[in-house]
Design a protein around this motif. Sequence first.
Motif, PDB file in Angstrom:
ATOM      1  N   PRO A  60     -18.212  38.484  11.921  1.00 44.70           N
ATOM      2  CA  PRO A  60     -18.440  37.192  11.240  1.00 44.70           C
ATOM      3  C   PRO A  60     -18.362  37.320   9.724  1.00 44.70           C
ATOM      4  O   PRO A  60     -17.801  36.449   9.048  1.00 44.70           O
ATOM      5  CB  PRO A  60     -19.844  36.797  11.705  1.00 44.70           C
ATOM      6  N   LYS A  61     -18.898  38.420   9.183  1.00 40.54           N
ATOM      7  CA  LYS A  61     -18.844  38.637   7.732  1.00 40.54           C
ATOM      8  C   LYS A  61     -17.400  38.821   7.273  1.00 40.54           C
ATOM      9  O   LYS A  61     -16.990  38.267   6.243  1.00 40.54           O
ATOM     10  CB  LYS A  61     -19.672  39.864   7.368  1.00 40.54           C
ATOM     11  N   ARG A  62     -16.628  39.580   8.025  1.00 36.36           N
ATOM     12  CA  ARG A  62     -15.247  39.814   7.637  1.00 36.36           C
ATOM     13  C   ARG A  62     -14.414  38.538   7.720  1.00 36.36           C
ATOM     14  O   ARG A  62     -13.537  38.299   6.889  1.00 36.36           O
ATOM     15  CB  ARG A  62     -14.621  40.903   8.523  1.00 36.36           C
ATOM     16  N   MET A  63     -14.705  37.719   8.708  1.00 35.20           N
ATOM     17  CA  MET A  63     -13.988  36.451   8.812  1.00 35.20           C
ATOM     18  C   MET A  63     -14.372  35.509   7.669  1.00 35.20           C
ATOM     19  O   MET A  63     -13.536  34.753   7.163  1.00 35.20           O
ATOM     20  CB  MET A  63     -14.263  35.790  10.157  1.00 35.20           C
ATOM     21  N   ALA A  64     -15.639  35.557   7.254  1.00 33.56           N
ATOM     22  CA  ALA A  64     -16.060  34.744   6.104  1.00 33.56           C
ATOM     23  C   ALA A  64     -15.339  35.213   4.845  1.00 33.56           C
ATOM     24  O   ALA A  64     -14.875  34.404   4.029  1.00 33.56           O
ATOM     25  CB  ALA A  64     -17.574  34.841   5.925  1.00 33.56           C
ATOM     26  N   GLU A  65     -15.213  36.532   4.681  1.00 38.14           N
ATOM     27  CA  GLU A  65     -14.501  37.075   3.525  1.00 38.14           C
ATOM     28  C   GLU A  65     -13.014  36.713   3.575  1.00 38.14           C
ATOM     29  O   GLU A  65     -12.429  36.338   2.544  1.00 38.14           O
ATOM     30  CB  GLU A  65     -14.668  38.600   3.490  1.00 38.14           C
ATOM     31  N   ALA A  66     -12.424  36.814   4.758  1.00 36.26           N
ATOM     32  CA  ALA A  66     -11.003  36.472   4.894  1.00 36.26           C
ATOM     33  C   ALA A  66     -10.768  35.001   4.579  1.00 36.26           C
ATOM     34  O   ALA A  66      -9.763  34.638   3.952  1.00 36.26           O
ATOM     35  CB  ALA A  66     -10.519  36.797   6.307  1.00 36.26           C
ATOM     36  N   GLY A  67     -11.684  34.146   4.997  1.00 37.60           N
ATOM     37  CA  GLY A  67     -11.562  32.724   4.676  1.00 37.60           C
ATOM     38  C   GLY A  67     -11.623  32.480   3.183  1.00 37.60           C
ATOM     39  O   GLY A  67     -10.835  31.699   2.623  1.00 37.60           O
ATOM     40  N   PHE A  68     -12.542  33.171   2.509  1.00 35.11           N
ATOM     41  CA  PHE A  68     -12.674  33.041   1.059  1.00 35.11           C
ATOM     42  C   PHE A  68     -11.403  33.538   0.366  1.00 35.11           C
ATOM     43  O   PHE A  68     -10.913  32.914  -0.582  1.00 35.11           O
ATOM     44  CB  PHE A  68     -13.887  33.840   0.579  1.00 35.11           C
ATOM     45  N   VAL A  69     -10.872  34.663   0.844  1.00 32.33           N
ATOM     46  CA  VAL A  69      -9.631  35.203   0.274  1.00 32.33           C
ATOM     47  C   VAL A  69      -8.490  34.193   0.451  1.00 32.33           C
ATOM     48  O   VAL A  69      -7.694  33.969  -0.462  1.00 32.33           O
ATOM     49  CB  VAL A  69      -9.262  36.547   0.943  1.00 32.33           C
ATOM     50  N   GLY A  70      -8.434  33.571   1.622  1.00 29.21           N
ATOM     51  CA  GLY A  70      -7.411  32.556   1.848  1.00 29.21           C
ATOM     52  C   GLY A  70      -7.562  31.369   0.913  1.00 29.21           C
ATOM     53  O   GLY A  70      -6.570  30.836   0.398  1.00 29.21           O
ATOM     54  N   ASP A  71      -8.817  30.969   0.667  1.00 33.05           N
ATOM     55  CA  ASP A  71      -9.073  29.829  -0.225  1.00 33.05           C
ATOM     56  C   ASP A  71      -8.577  30.095  -1.641  1.00 33.05           C
ATOM     57  O   ASP A  71      -8.154  29.173  -2.341  1.00 33.05           O
ATOM     58  CB  ASP A  71     -10.576  29.523  -0.269  1.00 33.05           C
TER      59      ASP A  71
ATOM     60  N   LEU B  49      -5.616  30.736  11.962  1.00 32.95           N
ATOM     61  CA  LEU B  49      -6.483  29.550  11.952  1.00 32.95           C
ATOM     62  C   LEU B  49      -6.092  28.580  10.843  1.00 32.95           C
ATOM     63  O   LEU B  49      -6.116  27.355  11.029  1.00 32.95           O
ATOM     64  CB  LEU B  49      -7.945  29.976  11.785  1.00 32.95           C
ATOM     65  N   ILE B  50      -5.724  29.114   9.680  1.00 33.78           N
ATOM     66  CA  ILE B  50      -5.294  28.256   8.568  1.00 33.78           C
ATOM     67  C   ILE B  50      -4.027  27.499   8.943  1.00 33.78           C
ATOM     68  O   ILE B  50      -3.907  26.295   8.701  1.00 33.78           O
ATOM     69  CB  ILE B  50      -5.083  29.091   7.291  1.00 33.78           C
ATOM     70  N   ALA B  51      -3.077  28.214   9.553  1.00 34.74           N
ATOM     71  CA  ALA B  51      -1.822  27.566   9.964  1.00 34.74           C
ATOM     72  C   ALA B  51      -2.078  26.492  11.014  1.00 34.74           C
ATOM     73  O   ALA B  51      -1.353  25.491  11.088  1.00 34.74           O
ATOM     74  CB  ALA B  51      -0.855  28.611  10.508  1.00 34.74           C
TER      75      ALA B  51
ATOM     76  N   ARG C   6      -9.172  25.329   8.800  1.00 34.66           N
ATOM     77  CA  ARG C   6      -9.924  25.659   7.591  1.00 34.66           C
ATOM     78  C   ARG C   6      -9.963  24.424   6.703  1.00 34.66           C
ATOM     79  O   ARG C   6      -8.937  23.837   6.372  1.00 34.66           O
ATOM     80  CB  ARG C   6      -9.248  26.804   6.838  1.00 34.66           C
ATOM     81  N   LYS C   7     -11.183  24.008   6.303  1.00 38.48           N
ATOM     82  CA  LYS C   7     -11.317  22.822   5.461  1.00 38.48           C
ATOM     83  C   LYS C   7     -12.580  22.942   4.626  1.00 38.48           C
ATOM     84  O   LYS C   7     -13.639  23.320   5.132  1.00 38.48           O
ATOM     85  CB  LYS C   7     -11.378  21.557   6.325  1.00 38.48           C
ATOM     86  N   ASP C   8     -12.447  22.626   3.325  1.00 41.84           N
ATOM     87  CA  ASP C   8     -13.582  22.617   2.400  1.00 41.84           C
ATOM     88  C   ASP C   8     -14.341  23.941   2.425  1.00 41.84           C
ATOM     89  O   ASP C   8     -15.577  23.982   2.395  1.00 41.84           O
ATOM     90  CB  ASP C   8     -14.540  21.466   2.729  1.00 41.84           C
ATOM     91  N   GLY C   9     -13.590  25.036   2.486  1.00 44.06           N
ATOM     92  CA  GLY C   9     -14.220  26.349   2.432  1.00 44.06           C
ATOM     93  C   GLY C   9     -14.936  26.774   3.689  1.00 44.06           C
ATOM     94  O   GLY C   9     -15.741  27.720   3.653  1.00 44.06           O
ATOM     95  N   ARG C  10     -14.657  26.132   4.815  1.00 43.93           N
ATOM     96  CA  ARG C  10     -15.340  26.472   6.068  1.00 43.93           C
ATOM     97  C   ARG C  10     -14.335  26.513   7.208  1.00 43.93           C
ATOM     98  O   ARG C  10     -13.343  25.796   7.205  1.00 43.93           O
ATOM     99  CB  ARG C  10     -16.432  25.444   6.396  1.00 43.93           C
ATOM    100  N   TRP C  11     -14.659  27.348   8.197  1.00 49.91           N
ATOM    101  CA  TRP C  11     -13.898  27.335   9.436  1.00 49.91           C
ATOM    102  C   TRP C  11     -14.377  26.197  10.310  1.00 49.91           C
ATOM    103  O   TRP C  11     -15.559  25.860  10.295  1.00 49.91           O
ATOM    104  CB  TRP C  11     -14.074  28.657  10.197  1.00 49.91           C
ATOM    105  N   ALA C  12     -13.471  25.593  11.037  1.00 47.35           N
ATOM    106  CA  ALA C  12     -13.861  24.546  11.974  1.00 47.35           C
ATOM    107  C   ALA C  12     -14.845  25.119  12.990  1.00 47.35           C
ATOM    108  O   ALA C  12     -14.733  26.276  13.413  1.00 47.35           O
ATOM    109  CB  ALA C  12     -12.633  23.978  12.677  1.00 47.35           C
ATOM    110  N   ARG C  13     -15.807  24.308  13.354  1.00 46.36           N
ATOM    111  CA  ARG C  13     -16.844  24.764  14.272  1.00 46.36           C
ATOM    112  C   ARG C  13     -16.226  25.284  15.576  1.00 46.36           C
ATOM    113  O   ARG C  13     -15.416  24.613  16.218  1.00 46.36           O
ATOM    114  CB  ARG C  13     -17.814  23.626  14.580  1.00 46.36           C
TER     115      ARG C  13
END
Length: 252
Positions: free
Chosen positions: A133-144, A101-103, A107-114
């Motif tokens: 959903p929790k794991r994806m939120a954590e993965a997004g934070f790790v990516g940030d 998703l990042i590639a 991902r923008k401003d700490g959020r996944w696109a709707r």
Amino acid sequence: MTDDQQVSVHPAADAFPMHGEDELNRLAVDIAQHGLKHPIVMTSDGQVLDGRNRLAACRLVKVKPEFVTYDGEPWAYSRSVNLNVRTMSTGQKAASCALSLIAEGKRKDGRWARGSVPGDEGDTSGSGSSDWPKRMAEAGFVGDWSEDLDLLLGVRDGRIALDAAYKQAKARKDKADFEAEQAAKQREREIAANDAELADLLSMAHNQLSLNMELIRQAEDRDNWRGVVNLAPKVIRMWTQLKELADAQLED
């Protein structure tokens, strides 16, 4: 159809990990014994979209691979195939999905696109109680808070668990927040010191201006117009300096 020695890999496929040596060897043996069951999926411009491991296994045992072309949207296709079929931990799936998703710029401003995060693909339990959903939120934070996505790549490749990567990312964020807070406090101290210095200069300038004005009044009382003429330029210069100091304080 395709020269399998020359093919390139689509970045959507690269978001997911390659097999380890043992797993790749087992796949190669199976292909040698039973043939390639699923062809290599290519994009319309000739990039491998799905089947990097099958292609590598075919090369190991010198089996000529078969190719098919997929003309649809590559990113969603890759996530669907890999998240549903791959034998990975939920953390690895979340990291791989996050990299994809990042590639893709989701991902923008700490959020996944709707609407960009897949749903049931991450439910490895087969029930509706998945913590996907929790794991994806954590993965997004790790990516940030990864440096060149180092933590996220480590989770994808199984070198670090998502929980551990999340703790490291949190530590990086806490350090950055602390350093930003200290920098802000230092700036406040510098501003306060500058304000105090300007206030002292303004007070000195105002006192000198008042003194010169008093001397002018005394000279006028004595009809000492030469003294008035001599003091007048000093008063003008002092007034100009006082105004410049005041303007500088207001700008800061």
